[in-house]
Design a protein around this motif. Structure first.
Motif, PDB file in Angstrom:
ATOM      1  N   SER A  13     -15.685   6.585   5.386  1.00 20.55           N
ATOM      2  CA  SER A  13     -15.060   5.595   5.337  1.00 20.55           C
ATOM      3  C   SER A  13     -14.338   4.987   6.818  1.00 20.55           C
ATOM      4  CB  SER A  13     -13.961   5.417   4.260  1.00 20.55           C
ATOM      5  OG  SER A  13     -14.755   5.548   2.971  1.00 20.55           O
ATOM      6  N   SER A  14     -14.402   3.810   6.884  1.00 25.84           N
ATOM      7  CA  SER A  14     -13.723   3.001   8.223  1.00 25.84           C
ATOM      8  C   SER A  14     -12.824   2.141   7.704  1.00 25.84           C
ATOM      9  CB  SER A  14     -14.463   2.722   9.401  1.00 25.84           C
ATOM     10  OG  SER A  14     -15.297   3.820   9.815  1.00 25.84           O
ATOM     11  N   PRO A  15     -11.737   1.643   8.429  1.00 26.54           N
ATOM     12  CA  PRO A  15     -10.818   0.450   7.917  1.00 26.54           C
ATOM     13  C   PRO A  15     -11.679  -0.844   7.770  1.00 26.54           C
ATOM     14  CG  PRO A  15      -9.780   1.796   9.742  1.00 26.54           C
ATOM     15  CD  PRO A  15     -11.134   2.348   9.708  1.00 26.54           C
ATOM     16  N   HIS A  16     -11.388  -1.494   6.888  1.00 23.95           N
ATOM     17  CA  HIS A  16     -12.356  -2.836   6.495  1.00 23.95           C
ATOM     18  C   HIS A  16     -12.257  -3.846   7.847  1.00 23.95           C
ATOM     19  CE1 HIS A  16     -13.425  -6.522   4.754  1.00 23.95           C
ATOM     20  NE2 HIS A  16     -13.397  -6.201   3.698  1.00 23.95           N
ATOM     21  N   PRO A  17     -13.305  -4.275   8.345  1.00 25.37           N
ATOM     22  CA  PRO A  17     -13.345  -4.895   9.375  1.00 25.37           C
ATOM     23  C   PRO A  17     -12.466  -6.233   9.441  1.00 25.37           C
ATOM     24  CG  PRO A  17     -15.841  -4.807   8.492  1.00 25.37           C
ATOM     25  CD  PRO A  17     -14.859  -4.007   7.608  1.00 25.37           C
ATOM     26  N   GLY A  18     -11.947  -6.714   8.275  1.00 21.69           N
ATOM     27  CA  GLY A  18     -10.960  -7.518   8.199  1.00 21.69           C
ATOM     28  C   GLY A  18      -9.613  -7.107   8.840  1.00 21.69           C
ATOM     29  N   MET A  19      -9.552  -5.627   8.724  1.00 22.41           N
ATOM     30  CA  MET A  19      -8.161  -5.298   9.215  1.00 22.41           C
ATOM     31  C   MET A  19      -8.078  -5.172  10.746  1.00 22.41           C
ATOM     32  SD  MET A  19      -7.688  -2.323   6.366  1.00 22.41           S
ATOM     33  CE  MET A  19      -6.064  -1.668   6.996  1.00 22.41           C
ATOM     34  N   ILE A  20      -9.281  -5.021  11.441  1.00 30.90           N
ATOM     35  CA  ILE A  20      -9.373  -4.621  12.779  1.00 30.90           C
ATOM     36  C   ILE A  20     -10.022  -5.719  13.570  1.00 30.90           C
ATOM     37  CG2 ILE A  20      -9.414  -2.266  12.213  1.00 30.90           C
ATOM     38  CD1 ILE A  20     -12.112  -2.144  12.570  1.00 30.90           C
ATOM     39  N   LYS A  21      -9.775  -6.879  13.300  1.00 21.06           N
ATOM     40  CA  LYS A  21     -10.218  -8.115  14.373  1.00 21.06           C
ATOM     41  C   LYS A  21      -9.562  -8.286  15.456  1.00 21.06           C
ATOM     42  CE  LYS A  21      -9.382 -11.156  10.867  1.00 21.06           C
ATOM     43  NZ  LYS A  21      -9.347 -12.399  10.014  1.00 21.06           N
TER      44      LYS A  21
ATOM     45  N   GLY B 200      -6.942 -10.347  15.178  1.00 27.74           N
ATOM     46  CA  GLY B 200      -6.131 -10.291  13.771  1.00 27.74           C
ATOM     47  C   GLY B 200      -4.531 -10.219  13.916  1.00 27.74           C
ATOM     48  N   ILE B 201      -4.094  -9.302  13.260  1.00 28.25           N
ATOM     49  CA  ILE B 201      -2.673  -9.058  13.162  1.00 28.25           C
ATOM     50  C   ILE B 201      -2.037  -7.598  13.331  1.00 28.25           C
ATOM     51  CG2 ILE B 201      -0.748  -8.915  11.167  1.00 28.25           C
ATOM     52  CD1 ILE B 201      -1.705 -11.452   9.928  1.00 28.25           C
ATOM     53  N   THR B 202      -1.008  -7.561  13.774  1.00 22.78           N
ATOM     54  CA  THR B 202      -0.365  -6.349  14.216  1.00 22.78           C
ATOM     55  C   THR B 202       1.035  -6.414  13.302  1.00 22.78           C
ATOM     56  OG1 THR B 202      -0.897  -5.782  16.382  1.00 22.78           O
ATOM     57  CG2 THR B 202       1.027  -4.859  15.480  1.00 22.78           C
ATOM     58  N   PHE B 203       1.425  -5.478  12.381  1.00 26.92           N
ATOM     59  CA  PHE B 203       2.277  -5.838  11.560  1.00 26.92           C
ATOM     60  C   PHE B 203       3.432  -4.913  12.012  1.00 26.92           C
ATOM     61  CE2 PHE B 203      -0.380  -6.909   8.306  1.00 26.92           C
ATOM     62  CZ  PHE B 203       0.147  -7.812   7.410  1.00 26.92           C
ATOM     63  N   ILE B 204       4.953  -5.451  12.265  1.00 36.69           N
ATOM     64  CA  ILE B 204       5.854  -4.874  12.461  1.00 36.69           C
ATOM     65  C   ILE B 204       7.006  -4.569  11.660  1.00 36.69           C
ATOM     66  CG2 ILE B 204       7.960  -5.659  14.024  1.00 36.69           C
ATOM     67  CD1 ILE B 204       6.045  -7.646  15.385  1.00 36.69           C
TER      68      ILE B 204
ATOM     69  N   ALA C 264       3.855  -5.567  -3.332  1.00 34.32           N
ATOM     70  CA  ALA C 264       3.905  -6.153  -2.138  1.00 34.32           C
ATOM     71  C   ALA C 264       2.865  -5.505  -1.408  1.00 34.32           C
ATOM     72  CB  ALA C 264       5.121  -6.283  -1.525  1.00 34.32           C
ATOM     73  N   SER C 265       3.024  -4.142  -1.529  1.00 29.86           N
ATOM     74  CA  SER C 265       2.017  -3.353  -0.599  1.00 29.86           C
ATOM     75  C   SER C 265       0.584  -3.368  -0.713  1.00 29.86           C
ATOM     76  CB  SER C 265       2.565  -1.886  -0.650  1.00 29.86           C
ATOM     77  OG  SER C 265       1.903  -1.170   0.316  1.00 29.86           O
ATOM     78  N   ILE C 266       0.194  -3.964  -1.853  1.00 36.04           N
ATOM     79  CA  ILE C 266      -0.998  -4.175  -2.352  1.00 36.04           C
ATOM     80  C   ILE C 266      -1.287  -5.699  -2.093  1.00 36.04           C
ATOM     81  CG2 ILE C 266      -2.455  -4.500  -4.269  1.00 36.04           C
ATOM     82  CD1 ILE C 266      -1.101  -2.142  -5.644  1.00 36.04           C
ATOM     83  N   THR C 267      -0.514  -6.701  -2.232  1.00 32.61           N
ATOM     84  CA  THR C 267      -0.747  -8.019  -2.231  1.00 32.61           C
ATOM     85  C   THR C 267      -0.843  -8.458  -0.721  1.00 32.61           C
ATOM     86  OG1 THR C 267       1.363  -8.620  -2.736  1.00 32.61           O
ATOM     87  CG2 THR C 267      -0.209  -8.488  -4.535  1.00 32.61           C
ATOM     88  N   TYR C 268      -0.065  -7.819   0.272  1.00 32.10           N
ATOM     89  CA  TYR C 268       0.052  -8.211   1.454  1.00 32.10           C
ATOM     90  C   TYR C 268      -1.109  -8.285   2.320  1.00 32.10           C
ATOM     91  CZ  TYR C 268       0.146  -3.949   4.232  1.00 32.10           C
ATOM     92  OH  TYR C 268      -0.310  -3.030   5.020  1.00 32.10           O
ATOM     93  N   LEU C 269      -2.073  -7.368   1.930  1.00 32.84           N
ATOM     94  CA  LEU C 269      -3.227  -7.042   2.680  1.00 32.84           C
ATOM     95  C   LEU C 269      -4.075  -8.279   2.795  1.00 32.84           C
ATOM     96  CD1 LEU C 269      -4.454  -3.909   0.708  1.00 32.84           C
ATOM     97  CD2 LEU C 269      -3.547  -3.874   3.439  1.00 32.84           C
TER      98      LEU C 269
ATOM     99  N   PHE D  45      -4.106  -9.679   6.423  1.00 32.27           N
ATOM    100  CA  PHE D  45      -4.933  -9.265   7.527  1.00 32.27           C
ATOM    101  C   PHE D  45      -6.374 -10.351   7.464  1.00 32.27           C
ATOM    102  CE2 PHE D  45      -3.455  -4.793   7.121  1.00 32.27           C
ATOM    103  CZ  PHE D  45      -3.268  -4.651   8.581  1.00 32.27           C
ATOM    104  N   ASP D  46      -6.785 -10.634   6.368  1.00 31.66           N
ATOM    105  CA  ASP D  46      -7.972 -11.536   6.213  1.00 31.66           C
ATOM    106  C   ASP D  46      -8.149 -11.676   4.570  1.00 31.66           C
ATOM    107  OD1 ASP D  46     -10.893 -11.523   5.700  1.00 31.66           O
ATOM    108  OD2 ASP D  46     -11.016 -11.481   7.740  1.00 31.66           O
ATOM    109  N   SER D  47      -8.438 -12.792   4.315  1.00 32.88           N
ATOM    110  CA  SER D  47      -8.918 -13.205   3.068  1.00 32.88           C
ATOM    111  C   SER D  47      -9.827 -12.139   2.242  1.00 32.88           C
ATOM    112  CB  SER D  47      -9.436 -14.816   2.830  1.00 32.88           C
ATOM    113  OG  SER D  47     -10.575 -14.928   3.516  1.00 32.88           O
TER     114      SER D  47
END
Length: 521
Positions: free
Chosen positions: A354-362, A365-369, A402-407, A410-412
């Motif tokens: 398994s690799s990260p979902h493509p929506g996470m690595i656009k 995309g987003i870098t969370f701080i 919040a850790s589940i729903t914030y994803l 990254f991408d819808s």
């Protein structure tokens, strides 16, 4: 939000001008020549934009992100795994060029511009708010540097232009932490919505109320680092900010990247994780197994067969079925001998891991701080330890949801419904104390791809309980590394005496097994 590329262009011109100002013998003329961009014409908003952008990764093609966040932090903490020989952290091997990468880039690209913001706005009422935001951002920058290395240049860092000094002392991490907490606290209290607009802010677009909550949330993160070495200070600061940290995922601090310009504006994690080499990295089996064994809906962030089919297109036929996800073990290679991943009983093929979902690595995309979920989990720990800030059970439930729903930020395609999150939270209430809280913190920062923070918190708490890898020639006698060694090649030549003293003072030695001050054994 997207940053303004004009800020980046302007800052490039500013950096050249400031270098000219600090290096030329004709100092007075440069500073009074109105055709020159020097301190008297300085707009700190440009420097703030650049410091915020470079905190998410170097302008040099993800230089330190690749090496420090992914190759080392991500694999040591068993969020990621790789069989590539140069992913040294996966096998606890020492690569001085990689462990020094963050130091090399952060001081030049993050510290210098934010020090300019703070110093050149000091005492200037027209820059009141940007001065305070600069103080908060400066603490954020130095917190990561000191957590990676320990005692580091702090009070004199970036001050060569102002102090006319060529060498820089190393401050004790204990003193760095005390000053960072003081600086953030003072800055938060001084922020004023009626004062100047912070136009160069690419995180919150100058929203002062959000900056107050961000500052308090950063205090919470740093205060909780001190639980083993200065519990009284930790409790004091946590009590001060409880109730004033981030309040929802809508206040998460992240940078939204951009594809309309050069690669300087692209997501640094993506530049590596969406590469063509199928061995760059996979999710670790430690991480995937935790998600699968608890029916965690976040397993949907993992996907197989997501490698590039061309130089610019991710394979659209990736698989998101949780039952089909498989993590790759750490400490393996592809050398055809004892540690070859193909000797694993369940090995089939590399794309099956398994690799990260493509929506996470656009790339855009987003870098969370810093996130609301992190705050709630830390507040849960504080409540569990000291009874501060409310109910540990309530904070834990809010943090996990919040850790589940914030994803979806990254991408819808990564959206998980409130209902699914509630089912998981109800089935997994807080019952295991700090161990359970820390594991959720680890899961959260793995999914946010902030492996630095995942590693730091594990070093502090010892959770989750990870089984170290065994690999020939490892540098730690088979224990998970605790810090990065100092960049001796660079510091021994330019800052020799201060470097030698700092290296000699590291508990356990200046190596991967040494410990920073707050990482008390």
């Amino acid at each position: 939000m997207k940053f303004n590329k004009l800020n980046i262009l302007a800052l490039s011109l500013l950096s050249i001008a400031l270098c000219t100002t600090s290096c030329t013998k004709d100092f007075d003329n440069i500073n009074t020549n109105k055709l020159t961009y020097g301190p008297t014409e300085f707009d700190p908003n440009f420097a703030l934009s650049t410091s915020q952008l470079t905190y998410t990764g170097s302008i040099d093609f993800a230089y330190e992100t690749w090496r420090a966040n992914l190759i080392y932090s991500g694999t040591m903490i068993q969020g990621l795994s790789s069989i590539a020989s140069y992913w040294s952290g996966d096998k606890y091997l020492t690569n001085p060029g990689y462990t020094s990468s963050y130091w090399e880039r952060a001081y030049d690209e993050q510290v210098k511009p934010i020090v300019d913001v703070v110093e050149l706005t000091r005492g200037k009422e027209q820059y009141h708010n940007i001065h305070q935001v600069g103080r908060i951002w400066k603490a954020l920058i130095f917190a990561r540097i000191t957590d990676l290395y320990g005692d580091v240049p702090y009070s004199e860092a970036g001050m060569g232009y102002y102090n006319k000094a060529l060498s820089t002392k190393y401050d004790k991490q204990e003193n760095i932490y005390k000053d960072m907490l003081k600086e953030i606290d003072e800055a938060v209290n001084a922020l004023n919505p009626s004062a100047d607009k912070v136009t160069g802010d690419v995180i919150y677009a100058g929203d002062i109320d959000k900056w107050k909550r961000f500052g308090n949330s950063l205090i919470l993160r740093l205060a909780m680092r001190l639980t083993k070495v200065d519990e009284a200070t930790a409790k004091t600061y946590v009590a001060k900010v409880a109730g004033n940290t981030l309040t929802s995922n809508d206040e998460n601090a992240f940078l939204k990247h951009d594809l309309s310009g050069d690669r300087i504006t692209q997501n640094r994690n993506s530049q590596v994780l969406s590469g063509q080499d199928p061995w760059f990295s996979k999710w670790s089996n430690t991480f995937i197994d935790v998600l699968k064994n608890t029916n965690d809906p976040r397993i949907k962030v993992a996907a197989t067969k997501v490698f590039l089919t061309t130089a610019a297109e991710i394979n659209p036929n990736f698989e998101t079925d949780p039952a089909k996800q498989k993590g790759m073990p750490n400490g393996k290679d592809n050398l055809g001998k004892e540690y070859d991943v193909k000797t694993e009983p369940n090995f089939t093929s590399m794309p099956e891991y398994s690799s990260p979902h493509p929506g996470m690595i656009k790339l855009d995309g987003i870098t969370f701080i810093l996130t609301y979920a992190e705050c709630e989990l830390l507040l849960a720990e504080a409540a569990q330890r000291w009874g501060i800030g409310g109910s540990a059970t309530d904070h834990f439930a809010k943090g996990v949801k919040a850790s589940i729903t914030y994803l979806k930020q990254f991408d819808s395609r990564l959206a998980i419904s409130d209902a699914d999150a509630d089912v998981y939270v109800a089935a997994n209430p807080l019952s295991g104390g700090i161990k359970q809280i820390a594991q959720q913190y680890w899961i959260h920062h793995n999914t946010s791809l902030n492996f630095y923070e995942s590693w730091f918190n594990w070093r502090r708490t010892g959770y989750p309980e990870l089984t170290p890898v065994v690999y020939p020639g490892n540098a730690t006698k088979g224990t998970i590394p605790r810090r990065f060694p100092y960049p001796s090649a660079e510091e021994a030549g330019t800052n020799r005496e201060y470097f030698k003293a700092a290296a000699a003072a590291v508990p356990g030695g200046d190596n991967l097994s040494g410990r920073v001050w707050w990482d008390k054994q």
